[in-house]
Design a protein around this motif. Sequence first.
Motif, PDB file in Angstrom:
ATOM      1  N   ALA A   1       0.643  -0.395   0.073  1.00 55.80           N
ATOM      2  CA  ALA A   1       0.570  -0.060  -0.362  1.00 55.80           C
ATOM      3  C   ALA A   1       1.354   1.440  -0.236  1.00 55.80           C
ATOM      4  N   ASP A   2       2.156   1.263   0.925  1.00 57.40           N
ATOM      5  CA  ASP A   2       2.643   2.380   0.814  1.00 57.40           C
ATOM      6  C   ASP A   2       3.737   2.236  -0.253  1.00 57.40           C
ATOM      7  N   LEU A   3       3.825   1.785  -1.433  1.00 51.20           N
ATOM      8  CA  LEU A   3       4.465   1.723  -2.816  1.00 51.20           C
ATOM      9  C   LEU A   3       3.240   2.513  -3.772  1.00 51.20           C
ATOM     10  N   GLU A   4       2.219   2.075  -3.836  1.00 54.22           N
ATOM     11  CA  GLU A   4       1.310   2.514  -4.607  1.00 54.22           C
ATOM     12  C   GLU A   4       1.000   3.944  -4.132  1.00 54.22           C
ATOM     13  N   ALA A   5       1.127   4.019  -2.958  1.00 58.94           N
ATOM     14  CA  ALA A   5       0.962   5.588  -2.425  1.00 58.94           C
ATOM     15  C   ALA A   5       1.679   6.210  -2.710  1.00 58.94           C
ATOM     16  N   VAL A   6       3.608   5.661  -2.886  1.00 57.05           N
ATOM     17  CA  VAL A   6       4.867   6.564  -3.006  1.00 57.05           C
ATOM     18  C   VAL A   6       4.987   6.764  -4.609  1.00 57.05           C
ATOM     19  N   THR A   7       4.500   5.623  -4.945  1.00 55.21           N
ATOM     20  CA  THR A   7       4.355   6.412  -6.354  1.00 55.21           C
ATOM     21  C   THR A   7       3.482   6.813  -7.351  1.00 55.21           C
ATOM     22  N   ALA A   8       2.972   7.014  -6.644  1.00 57.83           N
ATOM     23  CA  ALA A   8       1.527   7.663  -7.183  1.00 57.83           C
ATOM     24  C   ALA A   8       1.451   8.965  -7.492  1.00 57.83           C
ATOM     25  N   GLY A   9       2.705   9.937  -7.028  1.00 62.30           N
ATOM     26  CA  GLY A   9       3.063  11.338  -7.402  1.00 62.30           C
ATOM     27  C   GLY A   9       4.153  11.062  -7.718  1.00 62.30           C
ATOM     28  N   MET A  10       4.460  10.512  -8.477  1.00 62.70           N
ATOM     29  CA  MET A  10       5.500  10.181  -9.809  1.00 62.70           C
ATOM     30  C   MET A  10       5.555  10.026 -10.867  1.00 62.70           C
ATOM     31  N   SER A  11       5.108  10.996 -10.771  1.00 60.87           N
ATOM     32  CA  SER A  11       4.534  11.695 -12.694  1.00 60.87           C
ATOM     33  C   SER A  11       5.542  10.669 -14.095  1.00 60.87           C
TER      34      SER A  11
END
Length: 318
Positions: free
Chosen positions: A22-32
């Motif tokens: 879940a943390d991985l998905e949250a962190v990468t969500a903001g990496m355009s």
Amino acid sequence: MAGTEAPKKNLFTFQLTAEQAADLEAVTAGMSALERVQVPYTTLALKSRGLTINLYTSGKLVVQGREAEDFVLFTLEPLVLKAATVGYEAELDPKMFAPHMGSDESGKGDIFGPLVTVAAFIDETTGKRLADLGIRDSKTLSATSITKLATEARKIIGRQNCAVVLLRPPTYNTLYGKIANLNRLLAWCHARAIETLAEQRPDCTRAVIDQFARTESVINRALMARGKQLTIEQMHKAERDIAVATASVLARDLFVRELKKLEEAAGMPLPKGAGPQVPKTLSALIAKHGPDFLPQVAKCHFKTVKQALGLPFDDDEA
């Protein structure tokens, strides 16, 4: 300073817990820069030019590509795994937390907005606090993260340990018209930031900067007497250095805040970067305010701006 770097690993595998996934998905969500793709048997699959991230339904994570090691060291470990599993300390410069300054810029590739250059000084105490905060290259962070990190970073280092060179578009265009070379303009900005901070921190003897030009002499020629007393270390991907990463975050935060002011003056959104929305925005600005307005919000040496104004340009221009 020249040195021989060990070859980077380009393939890593990990077993993630549900919370880490879940943390991985949250962190990468903001990496355009990362594009979501479809890969069989994955719950998350991301890809960019130099990085592939596949999280399988079993919890197995595979990270590969030429940017894999940077992603693991500076994003996955501190923000998802919360542990150093790939020789993290050995990978870092042993002088990472020794007192020094780092300089970085934001806005170089953005047609709209200013060019912001920041020099930041850290010592062992502030450097470790910034590292614990999660400071890293602003290009790997979401806009929300940059705002939060910049706010905290300013509190940690204080005004005395930071110097800013802000070239709003009118000033940028005037200086570029005189210098007519982007690397020389960047060198001038970095030199001014470094020298200002050196005056504020006369105990600082070393500055780290990303090597943006082919030769190190470009920045050295731009330095004046005070700056020439420093040891200047130019390196590729200098944002690995905590002082440079801090400067990167502070510079991008100021760039975004300045761009918002220009949007208010323009009466419309101004896209970041130099993507396909830029020509449409330039045309809209000309229609609304006239061509003389563009130098107030845009860097006019870019080919896209010259095209919008009907000016001649060289084919090899940016």
